[in-house]
Design a protein around this motif. Structure first.
Motif, PDB file in Angstrom:
ATOM      1  N   TRP A  16      -2.805  17.926   7.503  1.00  0.00           N
ATOM      2  CA  TRP A  16      -1.573  18.587   7.044  1.00  0.00           C
ATOM      3  C   TRP A  16      -0.773  17.681   6.114  1.00  0.00           C
ATOM      4  O   TRP A  16      -0.406  18.067   5.006  1.00  0.00           O
ATOM      5  CB  TRP A  16      -0.777  18.961   8.282  1.00  0.00           C
ATOM      6  N   LEU A  17      -0.540  16.455   6.561  1.00  0.00           N
ATOM      7  CA  LEU A  17       0.280  15.523   5.797  1.00  0.00           C
ATOM      8  C   LEU A  17      -0.463  14.949   4.594  1.00  0.00           C
ATOM      9  O   LEU A  17       0.135  14.744   3.537  1.00  0.00           O
ATOM     10  CB  LEU A  17       0.764  14.387   6.702  1.00  0.00           C
ATOM     11  N   ALA A  18      -1.768  14.718   4.757  1.00  0.00           N
ATOM     12  CA  ALA A  18      -2.545  14.101   3.679  1.00  0.00           C
ATOM     13  C   ALA A  18      -2.558  14.987   2.437  1.00  0.00           C
ATOM     14  O   ALA A  18      -2.421  14.485   1.309  1.00  0.00           O
ATOM     15  CB  ALA A  18      -3.963  13.822   4.147  1.00  0.00           C
ATOM     16  N   VAL A  19      -2.715  16.287   2.616  1.00  0.00           N
ATOM     17  CA  VAL A  19      -2.731  17.189   1.461  1.00  0.00           C
ATOM     18  C   VAL A  19      -1.350  17.229   0.800  1.00  0.00           C
ATOM     19  O   VAL A  19      -1.240  17.264  -0.434  1.00  0.00           O
ATOM     20  CB  VAL A  19      -3.186  18.602   1.876  1.00  0.00           C
ATOM     21  N   THR A  62       5.931  26.184   9.136  1.00  0.00           N
ATOM     22  CA  THR A  62       4.863  25.188   9.144  1.00  0.00           C
ATOM     23  C   THR A  62       5.233  24.004  10.022  1.00  0.00           C
ATOM     24  O   THR A  62       4.397  23.470  10.763  1.00  0.00           O
ATOM     25  CB  THR A  62       4.501  24.728   7.710  1.00  0.00           C
ATOM     26  N   ILE A  63       6.496  23.576   9.996  1.00  0.00           N
ATOM     27  CA  ILE A  63       6.913  22.406  10.783  1.00  0.00           C
ATOM     28  C   ILE A  63       6.856  22.704  12.279  1.00  0.00           C
ATOM     29  O   ILE A  63       6.219  21.981  13.052  1.00  0.00           O
ATOM     30  CB  ILE A  63       8.330  21.962  10.375  1.00  0.00           C
ATOM     31  N   PHE A  64       7.521  23.791  12.698  1.00  0.00           N
ATOM     32  CA  PHE A  64       7.614  24.062  14.131  1.00  0.00           C
ATOM     33  C   PHE A  64       6.290  24.561  14.712  1.00  0.00           C
ATOM     34  O   PHE A  64       5.986  24.304  15.882  1.00  0.00           O
ATOM     35  CB  PHE A  64       8.758  25.031  14.414  1.00  0.00           C
ATOM     36  N   SER A  65       5.503  25.251  13.908  1.00  0.00           N
ATOM     37  CA  SER A  65       4.196  25.689  14.402  1.00  0.00           C
ATOM     38  C   SER A  65       3.268  24.505  14.615  1.00  0.00           C
ATOM     39  O   SER A  65       2.490  24.475  15.577  1.00  0.00           O
ATOM     40  CB  SER A  65       3.560  26.680  13.421  1.00  0.00           C
ATOM     41  N   HIS A 111      -0.581  28.266   8.823  1.00  0.00           N
ATOM     42  CA  HIS A 111       0.523  27.314   8.885  1.00  0.00           C
ATOM     43  C   HIS A 111       0.274  26.051   8.074  1.00  0.00           C
ATOM     44  O   HIS A 111       1.229  25.434   7.580  1.00  0.00           O
ATOM     45  CB  HIS A 111       0.849  26.999  10.344  1.00  0.00           C
ATOM     46  N   LEU A 112      -0.985  25.671   7.903  1.00  0.00           N
ATOM     47  CA  LEU A 112      -1.290  24.578   6.985  1.00  0.00           C
ATOM     48  C   LEU A 112      -1.043  25.008   5.546  1.00  0.00           C
ATOM     49  O   LEU A 112      -0.401  24.284   4.763  1.00  0.00           O
ATOM     50  CB  LEU A 112      -2.738  24.126   7.154  1.00  0.00           C
ATOM     51  N   LEU A 113      -1.527  26.185   5.189  1.00  0.00           N
ATOM     52  CA  LEU A 113      -1.362  26.669   3.817  1.00  0.00           C
ATOM     53  C   LEU A 113       0.095  26.902   3.458  1.00  0.00           C
ATOM     54  O   LEU A 113       0.489  26.704   2.304  1.00  0.00           O
ATOM     55  CB  LEU A 113      -2.167  27.952   3.603  1.00  0.00           C
ATOM     56  N   LEU A 114       0.894  27.327   4.418  1.00  0.00           N
ATOM     57  CA  LEU A 114       2.330  27.485   4.147  1.00  0.00           C
ATOM     58  C   LEU A 114       2.919  26.155   3.674  1.00  0.00           C
ATOM     59  O   LEU A 114       3.634  26.099   2.660  1.00  0.00           O
ATOM     60  CB  LEU A 114       3.065  27.958   5.402  1.00  0.00           C
ATOM     61  N   LEU A 121      16.964  21.189   5.135  1.00  0.00           N
ATOM     62  CA  LEU A 121      15.833  21.367   4.223  1.00  0.00           C
ATOM     63  C   LEU A 121      16.293  21.373   2.775  1.00  0.00           C
ATOM     64  O   LEU A 121      15.612  20.833   1.893  1.00  0.00           O
ATOM     65  CB  LEU A 121      15.105  22.678   4.547  1.00  0.00           C
ATOM     66  N   TYR A 122      17.448  21.990   2.531  1.00  0.00           N
ATOM     67  CA  TYR A 122      18.002  22.011   1.172  1.00  0.00           C
ATOM     68  C   TYR A 122      18.298  20.591   0.694  1.00  0.00           C
ATOM     69  O   TYR A 122      17.953  20.220  -0.441  1.00  0.00           O
ATOM     70  CB  TYR A 122      19.275  22.860   1.145  1.00  0.00           C
ATOM     71  N   ALA A 123      18.952  19.791   1.561  1.00  0.00           N
ATOM     72  CA  ALA A 123      19.261  18.411   1.195  1.00  0.00           C
ATOM     73  C   ALA A 123      17.984  17.622   0.921  1.00  0.00           C
ATOM     74  O   ALA A 123      17.908  16.849  -0.041  1.00  0.00           O
ATOM     75  CB  ALA A 123      20.075  17.753   2.306  1.00  0.00           C
ATOM     76  N   PHE A 124      16.957  17.830   1.768  1.00  0.00           N
ATOM     77  CA  PHE A 124      15.683  17.142   1.560  1.00  0.00           C
ATOM     78  C   PHE A 124      15.014  17.627   0.277  1.00  0.00           C
ATOM     79  O   PHE A 124      14.422  16.832  -0.466  1.00  0.00           O
ATOM     80  CB  PHE A 124      14.769  17.363   2.758  1.00  0.00           C
ATOM     81  N   GLY A 125      15.107  18.936   0.009  1.00  0.00           N
ATOM     82  CA  GLY A 125      14.541  19.489  -1.215  1.00  0.00           C
ATOM     83  C   GLY A 125      15.208  18.927  -2.454  1.00  0.00           C
ATOM     84  O   GLY A 125      14.545  18.616  -3.450  1.00  0.00           O
TER      85      GLY A 125
END
Length: 260
Positions: free
Chosen positions: A31-34, A120-123, A146-149, A241-245
């Protein structure tokens, strides 16, 4: 033939699916590597002749998945009102993503970006799979979606240059609050009560109680406290999420400036 019938069975077991720690670590790493790859390769990918094609391919995969998912649910007899309706936030994010990336309907992009990120995060944290023995179609379907999301969101941000703006934030905050109030009313109407207890079947959006080990803890809360926590929590998570974005947008812009 027996394998196919078992693979697409519609009869769940009582016990939840337990995922081994090594498999969890492997899934997290993938998940993280992609996501990291998309970030590091964003300049090269954005210079492709048509970078939208990769995003569209992700959307097409999810479109096929949705057709197969609901075909399986109806044909196998699994479909049920308590769990199968597309009312979870990530389940709505998927068709919105498909409309955007496959068919070019971009007006609700902020909604699926934020809801898809939460999904994707919570799943991936809770990994609340359908209760079917491995190997079963849903064992794979859960992670495909959930990975593709997560990957599609990163691609749209890093490669296609999505910008987090206040207009999109405002839309997401309003729609999320209104939708969550609707889900509270929907769950209560079909459960016949607003008061949460373990036997209730309708829990769309996890607005009645969370999955997994936190369920019993939350059920000890005073009535309606969890509703308030969730209504405020969703809004705060979107703001986070907005702040991180915005931070990611600045990092990408800084890299482009240095490259130029």
């Amino acid at each position: 033939m027996n394998f196919v019938l078992s693979f697409f069975s519609g009869i769940e077991r009582e016990q939840p699916v337990i995922i081994s720690l090594p498999l969890k670590i492997g899934l997290y790493a993938l998940w993280l590597a992609v996501m990291v790859f998309l970030f590091l390769s964003r300049d090269r990918l954005s210079k492709l002749r048509n970078p939208d094609r990769i995003a569209k391919a992700m959307g097409v995969i999810l479109l096929v998945d949705q057709v197969v998912l609901y075909s399986w649910q109806f044909i196998s007899g699994y479909f049920n009102l308590e769990l199968s309706l597309p009312l979870y936030h990530c389940r709505i994010a998927v068709p919105l993503l498909i409309l955007d990336l496959v068919f070019g309907v971009k007006v609700l992009r902020p909604i699926w970006i934020f809801w898809g990120a939460l999904g994707t995060i919570f799943s991936m944290i809770f990994m609340d799979l359908y209760r079917f023995d491995f190997p079963h179609y849903t064992n794979f379907q859960f992670f495909i979606v959930h990975l593709l999301l997560g990957w599609a969101i990163c691609y749209v941000i890093f490669v296609l240059g999505y910008q987090f703006e206040k207009k999109g934030l405002k839309l997401a905050l309003i729609v999320t609050f209104v939708y969550n109030v609707f889900l509270i009313l929907f769950n209560a109407a079909f459960n016949g009560t607003f008061i949460a207890h373990a036997e209730l079947k309708f829990n769309y959006g996890y607005l009645l109680f969370p999955p997994g080990s936190l369920k019993d803890f939350v059920l000890s809360f005073p009535p309606f406290l969890y509703y308030l926590i969730m209504l405020i929590g969703y809004e705060l998570l979107i703001l986070l999420l907005y702040a991180f974005g915005r931070f990611l947008n600045k990092v990408c812009a800084r890299k482009q400036t240095h490259a130029a």
